[in-house]
Design an enzyme around this catalytic site. Structure first.
Site, PDB file in Angstrom:
ATOM      1  N   VAL A   9      -7.844  29.818 -20.834  1.00  0.00           N
ATOM      2  CA  VAL A   9      -8.218  29.489 -19.458  1.00  0.00           C
ATOM      3  C   VAL A   9      -7.663  28.102 -19.167  1.00  0.00           C
ATOM      4  O   VAL A   9      -7.598  27.257 -20.059  1.00  0.00           O
ATOM      5  CB  VAL A   9      -9.757  29.536 -19.264  1.00  0.00           C
ATOM      6  CG1 VAL A   9     -10.201  28.750 -18.030  1.00  0.00           C
ATOM      7  CG2 VAL A   9     -10.227  30.992 -19.143  1.00  0.00           C
ATOM      8  N   CYS A  10      -7.249  27.887 -17.919  1.00  0.00           N
ATOM      9  CA  CYS A  10      -6.856  26.546 -17.458  1.00  0.00           C
ATOM     10  C   CYS A  10      -5.662  26.054 -18.284  1.00  0.00           C
ATOM     11  O   CYS A  10      -4.797  26.845 -18.662  1.00  0.00           O
ATOM     12  CB  CYS A  10      -8.087  25.644 -17.556  1.00  0.00           C
ATOM     13  SG  CYS A  10      -8.054  24.099 -16.629  1.00  0.00           S
ATOM     14  N   SER A  11      -5.613  24.765 -18.591  1.00  0.00           N
ATOM     15  CA  SER A  11      -4.473  24.217 -19.325  1.00  0.00           C
ATOM     16  C   SER A  11      -4.474  24.629 -20.791  1.00  0.00           C
ATOM     17  O   SER A  11      -3.567  24.240 -21.536  1.00  0.00           O
ATOM     18  CB  SER A  11      -4.428  22.695 -19.186  1.00  0.00           C
ATOM     19  OG  SER A  11      -5.670  22.127 -19.540  1.00  0.00           O
TER      20      SER A  11
END
Lengths: 212, 212
Positions: free
Chosen positions: B100-102
């Site tokens: 998820v995300c970076s």
């Protein structure tokens, strides 16, 4: 801004993380993560978390007092005099008394919601009447200095709404963008009204034992 | 189902909690919360969390490997040979490689996204090309056995979508109802396209130093 967040064994961590991640962008905020004693606290998932403070060294006068919800662990608190006493004292002093999910029941049991409108997780919302509160079926509810969010994921909407209410909309808008909060649930199944009868029945059965 | 979730100093806890709280309802799932060494790990909020396992006793062959994102702490991992080596080995063995995300950048740096479509937080999504991945501007992306979510709160949508993909829709619908996931953001400010130019500028400035 002194933000005091109470944690306890069995709590639902996402109840806490919605507001905590949102309020991370609160200008000049300090946080205390408070349990009965400082140190490791288990949750309802595999992730344990750490209380930075215990009841003995927690701020007496927080600006915001916050209580997350859960299932079995939360119900156990409703007759825990030490916890309810701590929350009652902090709640009397706090500028804001807040909760997400079944955390509202704990505030209620501490005598902090009598005469107030509040919301909670859909499964236990009506139990608020036992504590003299008026249940409201909404994503978040603000009544004077009491603010409550609905179940689990409502903590994100609640967190943004309260921050906007206190700090102004722009800070909340920035937090929303930082968290890429443009939700797109893959299904429509987030409330008893949206869910199918089969899904509702299965989830009610799952909760029934915990909240008996 | 062996779900192995990697954590590290400075991570964004909500990136982890979206899928972890959702997958708590995964039938017969076991979880490992893994850091370089077991024990307390700091995050980008006041809440520290606990790794149940270290690299030396983590499953060799998880069914799902998951990596959350963050800012400074995540960027530091992109040149951390020990972490990247651990993730590369687990990623080769895992049935599913997810982020998820970076967190997607970390998977990319570990060589796990070459030739795959993936998504990430809007601020860093284009950096995926550096790792041979094709960035896709979507809330979640599944390409063969790679699955990635967008920024922070996208982890909830991602978590539900992956669980439905693997276990079927009904389990995910039940998780959605249990988490009362019927989102109602108080503002429309969750993507660069939705946010005002002033909000976007402020958030970009905040991220710029961290990701420099």
């Amino acid at each position: 801004m002194k933000i005091q967040m109470f944690i306890y064994p069995g709590m639902t961590t996402l109840d806490l993380m919605g507001p905590l991640q949102t309020w991370q962008m609160w200008p000049n905020a300090e946080f205390q993560i408070v349990a009965e004693t400082s140190g490791v606290v288990t949750t309802d998932t595999a992730l344990s978390v750490v209380a930075t403070h215990g009841f003995d060294d927690a701020w007496d006068t927080p600006d915001i007092l916050f209580v997350p919800g859960g299932t079995e662990g939360t119900m156990a608190l409703l007759s825990d005099k030490k916890v309810l006493g701590f929350l009652a004292r902090r709640g009397e002093n706090a500028t804001w008394v807040t909760s997400v999910c079944s955390g509202a029941l704990v505030l209620g049991a501490a005598g902090l919601l009598e005469g107030y409108k509040a919301t909670s997780h859909w499964y236990v919302r009506d139990m608020l009447t036992s504590f003299g509160a008026t249940p409201v079926a909404d994503r978040w509810v603000i009544d004077r200095n009491r603010a409550s969010g609905g179940g689990v994921t409502a903590g994100i909407d609640f967190g943004l709404a309260i921050m906007a209410h206190i700090c102004g909309e722009e800070v909340a808008r920035q937090a929303q963008l930082a968290m890429e909060y443009s939700p797109r649930p893959p299904f429509q199944s987030g409330t008893p009204e949206e869910a199918s009868p089969e899904t509702l029945k299965a989830v009610k059965e799952r909760f029934a034992a915990a909240v008996a």
